[in-house]
Design a protein around this motif. Structure first.
Motif, PDB file in Angstrom:
ATOM      1  N   GLY A  48      12.648  75.663  25.328  1.00 21.12           N
ATOM      2  CA  GLY A  48      13.821  77.160  25.666  1.00 21.12           C
ATOM      3  C   GLY A  48      12.855  78.272  24.598  1.00 21.12           C
ATOM      4  N   THR A  49      13.838  79.102  25.215  1.00 19.49           N
ATOM      5  CA  THR A  49      14.029  80.411  24.811  1.00 19.49           C
ATOM      6  C   THR A  49      14.837  81.341  23.704  1.00 19.49           C
ATOM      7  N   PHE A  50      14.719  81.224  22.830  1.00 18.91           N
ATOM      8  CA  PHE A  50      16.064  81.832  21.945  1.00 18.91           C
ATOM      9  C   PHE A  50      15.646  82.560  20.487  1.00 18.91           C
ATOM     10  N   GLU A  51      16.454  83.201  20.847  1.00 19.07           N
ATOM     11  CA  GLU A  51      17.134  85.078  19.889  1.00 19.07           C
ATOM     12  C   GLU A  51      17.417  84.981  18.748  1.00 19.07           C
ATOM     13  N   VAL A  52      17.250  84.567  17.509  1.00 16.92           N
ATOM     14  CA  VAL A  52      17.382  84.432  16.449  1.00 16.92           C
ATOM     15  C   VAL A  52      18.170  86.425  15.548  1.00 16.92           C
ATOM     16  N   ASP A 108       5.303  81.772   8.716  1.00 16.72           N
ATOM     17  CA  ASP A 108       4.241  82.068   9.378  1.00 16.72           C
ATOM     18  C   ASP A 108       3.396  81.868   7.832  1.00 16.72           C
ATOM     19  N   ARG A 109       3.250  83.083   6.927  1.00 15.68           N
ATOM     20  CA  ARG A 109       2.043  82.316   5.579  1.00 15.68           C
ATOM     21  C   ARG A 109       1.971  81.982   5.291  1.00 15.68           C
ATOM     22  N   LEU A 110       3.347  80.962   4.530  1.00 14.91           N
ATOM     23  CA  LEU A 110       3.134  80.239   3.976  1.00 14.91           C
ATOM     24  C   LEU A 110       2.801  78.507   4.713  1.00 14.91           C
ATOM     25  N   VAL A 111       2.778  78.813   5.404  1.00 12.07           N
ATOM     26  CA  VAL A 111       2.371  77.426   7.010  1.00 12.07           C
ATOM     27  C   VAL A 111       0.801  77.988   6.621  1.00 12.07           C
ATOM     28  N   GLU A 112       0.445  79.380   6.941  1.00 13.68           N
ATOM     29  CA  GLU A 112      -1.095  79.417   7.444  1.00 13.68           C
ATOM     30  C   GLU A 112      -2.188  79.202   5.448  1.00 13.68           C
ATOM     31  N   ARG A 140       4.312  63.969  16.196  1.00 12.04           N
ATOM     32  CA  ARG A 140       4.804  65.306  14.669  1.00 12.04           C
ATOM     33  C   ARG A 140       4.689  67.016  15.219  1.00 12.04           C
ATOM     34  N   PRO A 141       5.994  67.917  15.643  1.00  8.53           N
ATOM     35  CA  PRO A 141       5.609  68.965  16.097  1.00  8.53           C
ATOM     36  C   PRO A 141       4.766  70.186  14.868  1.00  8.53           C
ATOM     37  N   SER A 142       4.712  71.160  14.983  1.00 10.03           N
ATOM     38  CA  SER A 142       4.118  71.971  14.558  1.00 10.03           C
ATOM     39  C   SER A 142       4.351  73.510  14.147  1.00 10.03           C
ATOM     40  N   TRP A 143       4.786  74.270  13.925  1.00 10.75           N
ATOM     41  CA  TRP A 143       5.336  76.079  13.431  1.00 10.75           C
ATOM     42  C   TRP A 143       4.027  75.918  14.727  1.00 10.75           C
ATOM     43  N   PHE A 144       2.916  76.129  14.630  1.00 10.82           N
ATOM     44  CA  PHE A 144       2.090  77.341  15.395  1.00 10.82           C
ATOM     45  C   PHE A 144       1.454  76.767  17.029  1.00 10.82           C
ATOM     46  N   ASP A 145       2.143  74.917  16.736  1.00  3.75           N
ATOM     47  CA  ASP A 145       1.735  74.338  18.596  1.00  3.75           C
ATOM     48  C   ASP A 145       2.462  74.614  18.838  1.00  3.75           C
ATOM     49  N   ASP A 146       3.710  74.488  18.565  1.00  4.72           N
ATOM     50  CA  ASP A 146       5.222  74.479  19.369  1.00  4.72           C
ATOM     51  C   ASP A 146       6.543  75.018  19.195  1.00  4.72           C
ATOM     52  N   VAL A 147       5.723  76.170  18.942  1.00  3.31           N
ATOM     53  CA  VAL A 147       6.965  77.272  18.346  1.00  3.31           C
ATOM     54  C   VAL A 147       5.284  78.962  18.759  1.00  3.31           C
ATOM     55  N   ASP A 148       6.449  79.151  20.197  1.00  7.49           N
ATOM     56  CA  ASP A 148       5.135  81.153  19.695  1.00  7.49           C
ATOM     57  C   ASP A 148       6.801  82.080  19.556  1.00  7.49           C
ATOM     58  N   LEU A 199      12.087  83.249  19.853  1.00  5.94           N
ATOM     59  CA  LEU A 199      11.484  82.024  20.183  1.00  5.94           C
ATOM     60  C   LEU A 199      11.413  80.836  21.104  1.00  5.94           C
ATOM     61  N   ARG A 200      10.154  81.080  21.346  1.00  7.82           N
ATOM     62  CA  ARG A 200      10.080  79.940  22.342  1.00  7.82           C
ATOM     63  C   ARG A 200       9.692  78.611  22.232  1.00  7.82           C
ATOM     64  N   THR A 201       9.987  77.615  22.022  1.00  9.52           N
ATOM     65  CA  THR A 201       9.820  76.344  22.003  1.00  9.52           C
ATOM     66  C   THR A 201       9.645  75.376  23.692  1.00  9.52           C
ATOM     67  N   ARG A 202       8.382  74.005  23.161  1.00 12.70           N
ATOM     68  CA  ARG A 202       8.228  73.173  24.517  1.00 12.70           C
ATOM     69  C   ARG A 202       9.058  72.220  24.520  1.00 12.70           C
ATOM     70  N   ARG A 203       9.422  72.000  23.508  1.00  7.71           N
ATOM     71  CA  ARG A 203      10.159  70.526  23.340  1.00  7.71           C
ATOM     72  C   ARG A 203      11.371  70.784  22.203  1.00  7.71           C
TER      73      ARG A 203
END
Length: 333
Positions: free
Chosen positions: A83-87, A99-103, A143-151, A157-161
């Protein structure tokens, strides 16, 4: 993630004589987000400032705790189709840091590691019992990953699952910075914020913090001197609940790391120090130079790697931890 020594063991300038306000009016001490907090100011901490500190921490917990049934993170994890969520917009810098740490770690540090931690037993009920090898293997295969499963677009935030977000790698340090901002905005000039040893000092130069030897809490391996900076640390011997089971996972393998025993990082912000201290378990220091932090990390053979320059002083052998001019930081549950 860490804890501090008792107030009596703090440096003299952190509790200097001659301040007119009674200590009880200058110090806040309380438990929140699973750790002990101590806010020590030179001036009086007014009631409205204390309330704002509590409110900032509660707002953060209500958003990011995977241990609260009413948190945003829990809602995201229970959303069957994503879904779509607002932090909160104020937390965008935390997501930017992730984002920087994952990269920088090629995905070894990933905030979506929360699901794996839960399967290993570090869940909301603290079962501390890992799932079966079959279930762990099945989870790792998808397993999910930050850049693949979250836009992400800013605070959206938009999640696919369903995904379980865990901000433990940098979240407490970030919250320490937020509390420090509350104090600075209130006009307080000299203070220390200590959240279980993740700490920042403001307006005080030369705060000495001992780096606890994880093999012997009575001794320190060195000293970090904070001059309006922050220190965070981490270690594998804490938050451990079984053989090769602790909270520091490589998200790519789903396994607890074994190549590093403890880390310490000093930076301009506690968020960066916290994130770097975690990332040092996963990649070499050369991958983290863009974060402008000084560090030390202890390897299983007792060798200590450290960055050049001021900030962290290492001893050739461990020194007693009881030096009255040195505060001690250590990783704890």
């Amino acid at each position: 993630m860490q804890t501090n020594t008792p107030a009596a063991d703090r440096p003299a300038h952190a509790g200097a004589a001659g301040r007119s306000a009674p200590a009880a009016r200058r110090v806040m001490s309380f438990d929140a987000i699973g750790t002990r907090w101590v806010v020590d100011a030179e001036d009086v901490l007014a009631q409205d400032v204390r309330e704002r500190v509590r409110a900032v921490i509660d707002d953060f917990d209500r958003t990011w705790s995977r241990f609260r049934p009413d948190s945003l993170v829990t809602h995201i994890a229970r959303s069957e189709h994503g879904g779509t969520f607002e932090v909160p917009s104020g937390d965008v810098p935390l997501l930017d840091l992730y984002d920087r740490l994952v990269e920088a770690t090629d995905g070894a540090l990933d905030p979506l590691v929360g699901g794996r931690l839960e399967l290993l037993g570090y869940d909301a009920r603290y079962t501390l019992r890992p799932a079966s090898d079959h279930e762990l293997g099945r989870q790792h295969a998808v397993r999910p990953s930050w850049f693949d499963d979250v836009d992400r677009a800013g605070a959206t935030l938009r999640t696919r699952r369903p995904v379980v977000i865990d901000v433990g790698a940098a979240g407490k340090g970030y919250l320490v910075d937020r509390v420090a901002d509350v104090l600075a905005d209130a006009g307080l000039r000299r203070f220390t914020v200590d959240a279980g040893g993740d700490l920042v000092q403001h307006g005080r130069s030369g705060l000495r913090v001992g780096l606890e030897d994880p093999a012997d809490p009575r001794r320190v391996l060195g000293v970090a001197t904070l001059d309006r900076r922050a220190l965070c640390a981490s270690a594998t011997n804490r938050r451990a609940w079984g053989e090769a089971l602790h909270h520091l996972l490589d998200a790519r393998t789903g396994l607890a790391v074994r190549d590093v025993v403890a880390t310490w990082a000093v930076a301009d912000s506690a968020a960066v120090a916290d994130g770097v201290a975690t990332a040092l378990f996963l990649v070499g220091p050369d991958r983290l130079t863009a974060f402008d932090a000084q560090f030390a990390r202890l390897l299983p053979d007792r060798r200590v790697q450290h960055s050049p320059g001021a900030g962290i002083e290492l001893f050739t052998s461990a020194a007693p931890a009881g030096d009255p001019n040195t505060r001690t930081t250590k990783e704890t549950v």
